[in-house]
Design an enzyme around this catalytic site. Structure first.
Site, PDB file in Angstrom:
ATOM      1  N   GLY A 103     -26.942  26.942  34.451  1.00  0.00           N
ATOM      2  CA  GLY A 103     -26.661  27.230  33.358  1.00  0.00           C
ATOM      3  C   GLY A 103     -26.192  29.129  32.885  1.00  0.00           C
ATOM      4  O   GLY A 103     -24.929  28.627  33.761  1.00  0.00           O
ATOM      5  N   GLY A 104     -26.800  30.103  33.647  1.00  0.00           N
ATOM      6  CA  GLY A 104     -26.570  31.177  33.246  1.00  0.00           C
ATOM      7  C   GLY A 104     -26.004  31.759  34.291  1.00  0.00           C
ATOM      8  O   GLY A 104     -24.827  32.282  34.013  1.00  0.00           O
TER       9      GLY A 104
ATOM     10  N   SER B  88     -32.377  27.925  36.710  1.00  0.00           N
ATOM     11  CA  SER B  88     -32.314  29.318  37.985  1.00  0.00           C
ATOM     12  C   SER B  88     -31.761  29.018  39.410  1.00  0.00           C
ATOM     13  O   SER B  88     -31.840  29.427  40.059  1.00  0.00           O
ATOM     14  CB  SER B  88     -33.721  29.334  38.008  1.00  0.00           C
TER      15      SER B  88
ATOM     16  N   GLU C  62     -33.256  22.170  25.802  1.00  0.00           N
ATOM     17  CA  GLU C  62     -33.156  22.835  25.000  1.00  0.00           C
ATOM     18  C   GLU C  62     -33.161  21.880  23.332  1.00  0.00           C
ATOM     19  O   GLU C  62     -33.075  22.241  22.237  1.00  0.00           O
ATOM     20  CB  GLU C  62     -31.624  23.762  24.882  1.00  0.00           C
TER      21      GLU C  62
ATOM     22  N   ASN D 102     -23.314  24.534  33.005  1.00  0.00           N
ATOM     23  CA  ASN D 102     -23.674  24.514  31.706  1.00  0.00           C
ATOM     24  C   ASN D 102     -24.285  25.522  30.445  1.00  0.00           C
ATOM     25  O   ASN D 102     -24.476  26.669  30.655  1.00  0.00           O
ATOM     26  CB  ASN D 102     -25.367  23.491  31.181  1.00  0.00           C
ATOM     27  N   TRP D 103     -22.253  25.993  29.966  1.00  0.00           N
ATOM     28  CA  TRP D 103     -22.713  26.924  29.570  1.00  0.00           C
ATOM     29  C   TRP D 103     -23.093  27.069  27.943  1.00  0.00           C
ATOM     30  O   TRP D 103     -23.532  28.459  27.366  1.00  0.00           O
ATOM     31  CB  TRP D 103     -21.035  27.266  28.454  1.00  0.00           C
ATOM     32  N   LYS D 104     -24.331  26.217  27.765  1.00  0.00           N
ATOM     33  CA  LYS D 104     -24.875  26.587  26.019  1.00  0.00           C
ATOM     34  C   LYS D 104     -23.978  27.572  24.964  1.00  0.00           C
ATOM     35  O   LYS D 104     -22.463  26.879  24.952  1.00  0.00           O
ATOM     36  CB  LYS D 104     -26.281  27.286  26.877  1.00  0.00           C
TER      37      LYS D 104
ATOM     38  N   HIS E 204     -30.363  17.355  27.507  1.00  0.00           N
ATOM     39  CA  HIS E 204     -31.202  18.649  27.392  1.00  0.00           C
ATOM     40  C   HIS E 204     -32.719  19.215  26.990  1.00  0.00           C
ATOM     41  O   HIS E 204     -32.535  19.043  25.761  1.00  0.00           O
ATOM     42  CB  HIS E 204     -29.604  19.965  27.599  1.00  0.00           C
TER      43      HIS E 204
HETATM   44  P1  PGA Z   1     -29.932  27.880  34.152  1.00  0.00           P
HETATM   45  O1  PGA Z   1     -30.119  26.869  32.731  1.00  0.00           O
HETATM   46  O2  PGA Z   1     -29.607  27.717  35.207  1.00  0.00           O
HETATM   47  O3  PGA Z   1     -29.851  29.209  33.007  1.00  0.00           O
HETATM   48  O4  PGA Z   1     -31.795  27.847  34.692  1.00  0.00           O
HETATM   49  C1  PGA Z   1     -30.059  25.338  32.939  1.00  0.00           C
HETATM   50  C2  PGA Z   1     -29.701  24.558  32.580  1.00  0.00           C
HETATM   51  O5  PGA Z   1     -30.513  24.388  31.045  1.00  0.00           O
HETATM   52  O6  PGA Z   1     -29.312  23.707  32.147  1.00  0.00           O
END
Ligand code: PGA
Length: 248
Positions: free
Chosen positions: A233-234, A212, A96, A9-11, A94
């Site tokens: 994500g990251g 994470s 966010e 998930n690149w955001k 999500h």
């Molecule tokens: P993260 O994000 O791996 O950077 O914690 C996960 C996500 O929000 O899908």
């Protein structure tokens, strides 16, 4: 047998040209992955990502969509546009989007129905805040989110979806849930799907953990009986993602 899915998930990261270069670089490294691999990317990156991923194991997804078919909804993107651009997946609800853009469980439900109608695989997100975990209401909260997200969705469509359990306190914080905590909630989600549908439906549906996920913890998390992969994500923005997809 459920096939594991590891989805990035690149955001709000990477431009179209960065997308093209990154996918071209990572695709050969993922060629022997024994699971489904996806990158869910910003809307403008979908077309270059799809082009760069052609002939590889990588599926491309969007990070959001709107639930209406088309029309006067300035700034929104419809399911058929995503399909035409080559997207296979769409992340819905999500945390966010819920926190910064006011998304609700009801909206997620409408979006999921529309995504399925267009043949997209929705990755439906749920997760509790740190306060909710401390209050001991995690499972009640997750059950409520899932019940509403799947309202009116028949079993034959529910099996086409993916659920991502992402504790909000673990997202982007480096504070990963313990495997026990992650398994407990993913197991409870599967139990709920048994209750809402059937054991067969619950057994075929994929449930991911997110928050994470990194090369150091992926193997243990993905080895849990009810965790069928990750929403990442990251760690999906770097070549190291290969080590999440193929943990050593
Ligand atoms: P993260 O994000 O791996 O950077 O914690 C996960 C996500 O929000 O899908």
């Amino acid at each position: 047998m459920r096939k594991r899915l590891v989805a990035g998930n690149w955001k709000m990261n990477k431009t179209p040209s960065e997308t093209k270069a990154f996918i071209q670089e990572i695709a050969p490294l993922l060629a022997d992955a024994d699971c489904d691999v996806a990158f869910c990317v910003p809307a403008v990156d979908i077309i270059p990502a799809v082009e760069a991923a052609k002939g590889s194991v990588i599926g491309i997804g969007a990070e959001n969509m709107y639930f209406e078919e088309k029309g006067a909804f300035t700034g929104e993107i419809a399911a058929n546009m995503l399909v035409d651009a080559g997207a296979k997946y769409v992340v819905l609800g999500h945390s966010e989007r819920r926190e910064y853009f006011g998304e609700t469980d009801e909206g997620v439900n409408k979006k999921a129905i529309k995504a399925i109608a267009h043949g997209l695989i929705p990755i439906i997100c749920c997760g509790e805040s740190l306060t909710q975990r401390e209050q001991g209401i995690t499972l009640d909260w997750i059950r409520k989110q899932i019940r509403i997200a799947y309202f009116g969705i028949p079993a034959e469509d529910a099996v086409k979806t993916v659920i991502a359990y992402e504790p909000i306190w673990a997202i982007g914080t480096g504070k990963v849930a313990t495997t026990g905590q992650a398994q407990e909630v993913c197991g409870a989600i599967r139990e709920l799907m048994t209750e809402l549908y059937s054991a067969e439906t619950a057994e075929s549906l994929r449930i991911l953990y997110g928050g994470s996920v990194a090369p150091a913890n992926a193997k243990e998390l993905f080895a849990q009986p009810d965790i069928d992969g990750g929403l990442v994500g990251g760690a999906s923005l770097k070549l190291d993602f290969v080590k999440v997809v193929k943990p050593e």
